[in-house]
Design a protein around this motif. Sequence first.
Motif: not given
Length: 446
Positions: A295-313
């Motif tokens: 998360a710190a790397d994503l924030k430092a580079q101002n990268v946006r993220l699309v998180y999958s709600l297809n959780y593992p089951v």
Amino acid sequence: MKVAVFALGAALAVPFALRADTPNVYAIRGARIVTAAGATIESGTIVVRRGVIDAVGASVAVPPDAAVIDGAGKTVYPGLIDLGNTRAADQPAPQLPQNIRTTAELERWKRLQILKPQARAADAVKVDDAELTRLASAGITAVLALPAGEVISGQSALVNVAAPPDEPQIGNIVEPRRGLVVVKSPVALHVSFPDRPRAANNGYPESLMGVIAFVRQAFLDAQHYAEIRSAPQRALPGEEPDDPALEAMQPAIERKIPVAFEANEGRQILRALKLAKELKLEPIVTGGRHAEEVAADLKAQNVRLVYSLNYPVRPRTLAPDADEPLSAMRERAEAPKVPAALAAAGVSFAFSSSGLSDPKDFVKNAAKAARAGLAADAAVRALTLSAATIAGVGDRLGSIEKGKIANLVVADGDLFDEKTKITRVFVAGRPVALDAAPAAPAGRGR
């Protein structure tokens, strides 16, 4: 043919043009309004006129020509946005041509299956499709239609789940109606890193490192293509003067559209960020199962993220009393906690369904993230305004504000309460029938 092409272009330019004789003025009065852009209005009115939000506020007057909807006891949200739907476009699996005669021809065909930047999901979007419209029953009003395939698979498109009704016409009307649902195209160029692409089938690339090398070389080739296009004298003997695949990659290398890299493990995400930096691309990360690790790397580079709600089951094939690997159990338990970690780190993120079979699980799994530490208002923004902003349409969609497209969801309670029901949905200012049942008639304003 020219008429059909012109009609599609006009539809894409003005995707929500309405017939002049269609009444399309509504007022939702006395409702709790979650704007997603500012403070919640505990009791207010929303006026929708010809597909857009005409007014919203606590003291908005109801126009005399509006169909009035009683919002007492109801909560209105911006329409939810799924930033990764695998079923919104009709893209059949490619079939191996029967006339291939040599190994070289076969390898060229395989290469074309993993290098398809020119493939546009907008050209294959389903229109008037029951499965797509059914998403409205879960409050989903717009989805990011993903291109099919692996490695460099093509360009996504943001589309509404329902098109406005149209009068029967003679001839081919699929393309113009497809244009009516497209909000933006392209949104991003999509890249994935499978360990072994199915299309390769014992050919190159046959390993993860081979896939990474293939992607890097494709972008380097696209950059070189841009150079020889601007200065033909730089072309080497045998170089193609016109390459549709490399031509389609130009908006990405010019940073006019982002490149969406599918990556889940922390090391995969870092590898994608390094590649994007090397190639000077604008990255978006999709999937993000273990994004909290970086998360710190994503924030430092101002990268946006699309998180999958297809959780593992838990696998259905596993016996009820069978043991599972501890790592699998831990991943299942940790998945809903990742969005809270991203929010704490200041990472901009939205959600995708990524193949969920039941549309209602999209909201249920977002609710699990809220119960696992993500603030409810942050969860709503991830489903609405943040999603619209990541898709590049935050100025037109994703919040309840004057002038924005009227994609609205009316619920009889809090969105994340299991007992809450979606009672009405508007897509581009038009009511959508939920579960094939017609909406109750609205009363006339006085």
